[in-house]
Design a protein around this motif. Sequence first.
Motif, PDB file in Angstrom:
ATOM      1  N   GLY A  57       0.802  -1.225   0.000  1.00  0.00           N
ATOM      2  CA  GLY A  57       0.000   0.000   0.000  1.00  0.00           C
ATOM      3  C   GLY A  57       0.825   1.261   0.000  1.00  0.00           C
ATOM      4  N   ILE A  58       2.024   1.237  -0.574  1.00  0.00           N
ATOM      5  CA  ILE A  58       2.853   2.448  -0.656  1.00  0.00           C
ATOM      6  C   ILE A  58       2.240   3.404  -1.678  1.00  0.00           C
ATOM      7  CG2 ILE A  58       5.145   3.363  -1.171  1.00  0.00           C
ATOM      8  CD1 ILE A  58       6.312   0.682  -0.368  1.00  0.00           C
ATOM      9  N   MET A  59       2.057   4.648  -1.262  1.00  0.00           N
ATOM     10  CA  MET A  59       1.442   5.635  -2.152  1.00  0.00           C
ATOM     11  C   MET A  59       2.320   6.884  -2.202  1.00  0.00           C
ATOM     12  SD  MET A  59      -2.472   7.073  -2.244  1.00  0.00           S
ATOM     13  CE  MET A  59      -2.434   7.618  -0.550  1.00  0.00           C
ATOM     14  N   LEU A  60       2.702   7.273  -3.419  1.00  0.00           N
ATOM     15  CA  LEU A  60       3.509   8.471  -3.643  1.00  0.00           C
ATOM     16  C   LEU A  60       2.594   9.669  -3.860  1.00  0.00           C
ATOM     17  CD1 LEU A  60       6.408   7.374  -6.023  1.00  0.00           C
ATOM     18  CD2 LEU A  60       6.618   8.133  -3.676  1.00  0.00           C
ATOM     19  N   ILE A  61       2.778  10.717  -3.048  1.00  0.00           N
ATOM     20  CA  ILE A  61       1.995  11.937  -3.205  1.00  0.00           C
ATOM     21  C   ILE A  61       2.949  13.129  -3.126  1.00  0.00           C
ATOM     22  CG2 ILE A  61      -0.070  10.877  -2.211  1.00  0.00           C
ATOM     23  CD1 ILE A  61       0.506  12.384   0.370  1.00  0.00           C
ATOM     24  N   GLY A  62       2.401  14.314  -3.333  1.00  0.00           N
ATOM     25  CA  GLY A  62       3.211  15.525  -3.303  1.00  0.00           C
ATOM     26  C   GLY A  62       3.680  15.925  -4.691  1.00  0.00           C
ATOM     27  N   GLY A  63       4.037  17.201  -4.833  1.00  0.00           N
ATOM     28  CA  GLY A  63       4.475  17.697  -6.132  1.00  0.00           C
ATOM     29  C   GLY A  63       5.742  17.052  -6.634  1.00  0.00           C
ATOM     30  N   GLY A  64       6.657  16.648  -5.727  1.00  0.00           N
ATOM     31  CA  GLY A  64       7.895  16.017  -6.155  1.00  0.00           C
ATOM     32  C   GLY A  64       7.717  14.625  -6.709  1.00  0.00           C
ATOM     33  N   SER A  65       6.549  14.015  -6.486  1.00  0.00           N
ATOM     34  CA  SER A  65       6.299  12.656  -6.976  1.00  0.00           C
ATOM     35  C   SER A  65       5.771  12.624  -8.402  1.00  0.00           C
ATOM     36  CB  SER A  65       5.290  11.959  -6.063  1.00  0.00           C
ATOM     37  OG  SER A  65       4.012  12.564  -6.148  1.00  0.00           O
ATOM     38  N   LYS A  66       5.619  13.786  -9.042  1.00  0.00           N
ATOM     39  CA  LYS A  66       5.029  13.829 -10.382  1.00  0.00           C
ATOM     40  C   LYS A  66       6.044  13.533 -11.486  1.00  0.00           C
ATOM     41  CE  LYS A  66       1.764  16.807 -11.149  1.00  0.00           C
ATOM     42  NZ  LYS A  66       1.000  18.060 -11.364  1.00  0.00           N
ATOM     43  N   THR A  67       7.288  13.247 -11.119  1.00  0.00           N
ATOM     44  CA  THR A  67       8.277  12.860 -12.119  1.00  0.00           C
ATOM     45  C   THR A  67       7.853  11.558 -12.787  1.00  0.00           C
ATOM     46  OG1 THR A  67      10.016  13.897 -10.789  1.00  0.00           O
ATOM     47  CG2 THR A  67      10.710  12.371 -12.514  1.00  0.00           C
ATOM     48  N   VAL A  68       7.885  11.528 -14.089  1.00  0.00           N
ATOM     49  CA  VAL A  68       7.423  10.365 -14.845  1.00  0.00           C
ATOM     50  C   VAL A  68       8.298   9.151 -14.513  1.00  0.00           C
ATOM     51  CG1 VAL A  68       7.012   9.436 -17.148  1.00  0.00           C
ATOM     52  CG2 VAL A  68       6.590  11.863 -16.679  1.00  0.00           C
ATOM     53  N   GLY A  69       7.659   8.028 -14.152  1.00  0.00           N
ATOM     54  CA  GLY A  69       8.366   6.786 -13.909  1.00  0.00           C
ATOM     55  C   GLY A  69       8.993   6.658 -12.538  1.00  0.00           C
ATOM     56  N   LEU A  70       8.757   7.610 -11.636  1.00  0.00           N
ATOM     57  CA  LEU A  70       9.368   7.539 -10.313  1.00  0.00           C
ATOM     58  C   LEU A  70       8.843   6.348  -9.521  1.00  0.00           C
ATOM     59  CD1 LEU A  70      11.173   8.692  -8.102  1.00  0.00           C
ATOM     60  CD2 LEU A  70       9.312  10.233  -7.456  1.00  0.00           C
ATOM     61  N   ASN A  71       7.555   6.056  -9.635  1.00  0.00           N
ATOM     62  CA  ASN A  71       6.998   4.931  -8.868  1.00  0.00           C
ATOM     63  C   ASN A  71       7.573   3.590  -9.338  1.00  0.00           C
ATOM     64  OD1 ASN A  71       5.712   5.254 -11.322  1.00  0.00           O
ATOM     65  ND2 ASN A  71       3.749   4.478 -10.587  1.00  0.00           N
ATOM     66  N   LEU A  72       7.773   3.420 -10.652  1.00  0.00           N
ATOM     67  CA  LEU A  72       8.342   2.168 -11.158  1.00  0.00           C
ATOM     68  C   LEU A  72       9.798   2.008 -10.729  1.00  0.00           C
ATOM     69  CD1 LEU A  72       6.851   2.248 -14.774  1.00  0.00           C
ATOM     70  CD2 LEU A  72       5.965   1.027 -12.769  1.00  0.00           C
ATOM     71  N   PHE A  73      10.541   3.096 -10.785  1.00  0.00           N
ATOM     72  CA  PHE A  73      11.944   3.030 -10.375  1.00  0.00           C
ATOM     73  C   PHE A  73      12.058   2.725  -8.878  1.00  0.00           C
ATOM     74  CE2 PHE A  73      16.005   4.764  -9.039  1.00  0.00           C
ATOM     75  CZ  PHE A  73      16.862   4.306 -10.028  1.00  0.00           C
ATOM     76  N   LEU A  74      11.200   3.339  -8.069  1.00  0.00           N
ATOM     77  CA  LEU A  74      11.229   3.098  -6.629  1.00  0.00           C
ATOM     78  C   LEU A  74      10.843   1.655  -6.309  1.00  0.00           C
ATOM     79  CD1 LEU A  74      11.607   4.177  -3.787  1.00  0.00           C
ATOM     80  CD2 LEU A  74       9.266   5.062  -3.862  1.00  0.00           C
ATOM     81  N   GLU A  75       9.881   1.123  -7.046  1.00  0.00           N
ATOM     82  CA  GLU A  75       9.513  -0.292  -6.869  1.00  0.00           C
ATOM     83  C   GLU A  75      10.722  -1.199  -7.079  1.00  0.00           C
ATOM     84  OE1 GLU A  75       6.358  -1.813  -9.199  1.00  0.00           O
ATOM     85  OE2 GLU A  75       4.814  -0.657  -8.188  1.00  0.00           O
ATOM     86  N   GLU A  76      11.453  -0.927  -8.132  1.00  0.00           N
ATOM     87  CA  GLU A  76      12.616  -1.755  -8.440  1.00  0.00           C
ATOM     88  C   GLU A  76      13.674  -1.653  -7.362  1.00  0.00           C
ATOM     89  OE1 GLU A  76      15.758  -2.342 -12.180  1.00  0.00           O
ATOM     90  OE2 GLU A  76      14.028  -0.992 -12.334  1.00  0.00           O
ATOM     91  N   ARG A  77      13.904  -0.454  -6.835  1.00  0.00           N
ATOM     92  CA  ARG A  77      14.900  -0.286  -5.781  1.00  0.00           C
ATOM     93  C   ARG A  77      14.483  -1.016  -4.506  1.00  0.00           C
ATOM     94  NH1 ARG A  77      18.994   3.671  -6.772  1.00  0.00           N
ATOM     95  NH2 ARG A  77      19.634   3.134  -4.656  1.00  0.00           N
TER      96      ARG A  77
END
Length: 727
Positions: free
Chosen positions: A640-660
């Motif tokens: 249930g990890i959810m990215l919010i905030g203006g800094g999270s709008k970078t394209v592909g950040l959620n996929l990259f963070l998942e991989e890390r």
Amino acid sequence: MVGKKSGKALLREEGLERTDNNLDLTTWPQVNMINQKNYYTEFLKRDDQFLAYRSQNEEARSRMVREARDKDRALAQSSRNEEDGVPELVEDTGADETAAAIGSKEAYASKLIILHVGSQNLRIGLGTDALPKTVPMVIARKWKENESEEYGGEPKPKRLKIDGEIPAEPDKWFGEDFASQYATMSSELRVRMRNNKRRVLPNSKELVVNYNRKILPETISEHNDPHRIDWTELPRNPKDAPDFLTGQAALRLPEQSNPRYKLFWPIRNGWFNEKDYSSKNQLYHDISRIFEEAFKSQLGIRKLKDLANYNCVFIIPDLYERTYVTTMLDILIRDLGLGKVCLQQESLAATFGAGYSISCIVDIGAQKTSVCCVDEGLCLEESRINIKFGGADVTETFMKMMLYDHFPYEDINLRRRYDFLLAEELKLKVCTMLEQDITVQTYDFHLRVSGQDTRKYNFKTYDETMLAPMGFFKPSIFDQSGKLEPRRKVIQRSVDLYDGSPNDPMSTAQVAVIEYAAGKPTTENGTLSEAQINPQVNSTPSRQQPFNLLSRLNDLEATPRSSVAGSPAPEGTPNPDRDTPAAGDVDKPSIFFDPVIEKIKIAEERDKTLPIMPLDIAIMTSISQGARGDERKMRDFFGGIMLIGGGSKTVGLNLFLEERLRELKPGFQKEILIGPPPRDLDPQVLVWKGGSVFGKLSSSGNDSWISQKEYDVLGSRLLVNKCMFAW
């Protein structure tokens, strides 16, 4: 000869005999002595003896009386219509009650204000609004020079000088440390792309540098620019210029305005801005002004006295500082005069907005990033993390990397208002975290300056677009200088009323972040072991810990034994054994331990360390402290990890963070899932949306509202009974 008289006769004759006429000596009521053997009191032992609970019960009773009176009035009106012979239509009473309830809710929501304050933007709106209005959290005041002219006109990012002059080669502007880190990150990205079967051209950097070196801007006259900016106009007479401007009007002030204006940002890095302010009264006044102007311009509330009819949900950080909360509450109730105020934590408001019951909220703001685990409407105190970097650091690093690669607009200065807005626009337009987008690409932008023609620039990018947001995972590339410099110079930390010890809340996860930033050794995943985390830290000073006999015995064993020597002499008394040590003796540590002084020392040491940790390791630390060894709960948090905030709008950040995260936790490959906010909600406004949802809940079941009357009597002491979290 007269006989001898008795003593009673003498007293009677002289008028000295004591007589009792059953009259009290005073009309003042006499109170008998308290029997100390059977002493008992009920003072402050019942809820109805607290003002906060008593006021709530009185409001509930008055509401019930009002509803009953309205119902009786409606019945009386219907019976009068029957007597007059007016035919009464048979209607669905349930539908009428539903419509009345909906109408009352809409009326209540129209008087509800939701405020979410950030370091860069203020989100504000009414309960009836679908989305908030965004107002820059800035105020411009008359000053002798603007912010770009301060410090001798030194630009941002700062260019290093060699022999008193800035080098001609841009790759030497930011020092060898930045150049080496930038080169290392570039080589690591190339290796990563080759391992993932991505095509990597060997001369990509040379193509970008050679193109950017020779490009020249194209001049466009202002009347041919369809997207020209409407700058804030000032009166011709400088004396008629306003003393201050707020919001977007402040950002659109010309740099060379007459008179000069300087921008002040009251909140920086999630803290009060103590660098630009020398007086806390001026700081509080500027915040009050920004709120007041936002009420007028965005909500249409022209008179402050009308705010007494409005309620406000004010959203605070998860890991807050008490001074920040009490100051904001004082501004809202006493300075602005709002009727009622309710405090809500950011991560909990985010779960309300998303409709999640259990989640790990990662809020990447402009200048701070917070991570917190939420379970069943409660922020888990030990999991709260607040690290001091955000989207603004990515913007600055992106411009440093572009300048390093001969960005054609070499004079860019983020202290200038139009350059700051331009850099933010380029970051949103160009930056990405998708490896397939890392190719040599051409972009353009328009530079618009007040009083000058528009200039159009073309430029090329390569891996800068991904390496800049990569700083979330390698924060050493960010410029952290100056963030701790003015700390505690204007506003002191909150201390306990009785013993003077620091009482700001602290979490175990935040202690791990500070220890990591201080260079303490970590485990393989980057998190600190339990033995390295200070076990004496309580997340909130007011929370009582459960009794543990074993730990209590250990504490007793750790406590220094009483000395066989006598008690120390009073201060100032000479002690020959102490003042004149024998030859060869060395200073021995004192056997006396003062817990208050120790707490103050620990707090001062923590203030010297800027809390910085890579984002993936911070999430791991927060979840490990939130789950506390419960594997089922840990799987729920990872899913249930959810990215919010203006800094999270970078394209592909959620996929990259998942991989890390999957690299750090190989055993949770299937469970780790990072998703955007549901229903296509903007991640920047999700916290505000959750505050709106919470504020529109039934007020009868919400006892966290703080009214003016209660606050005038009890002040900030009321927060112990009103906050839904441990204060």
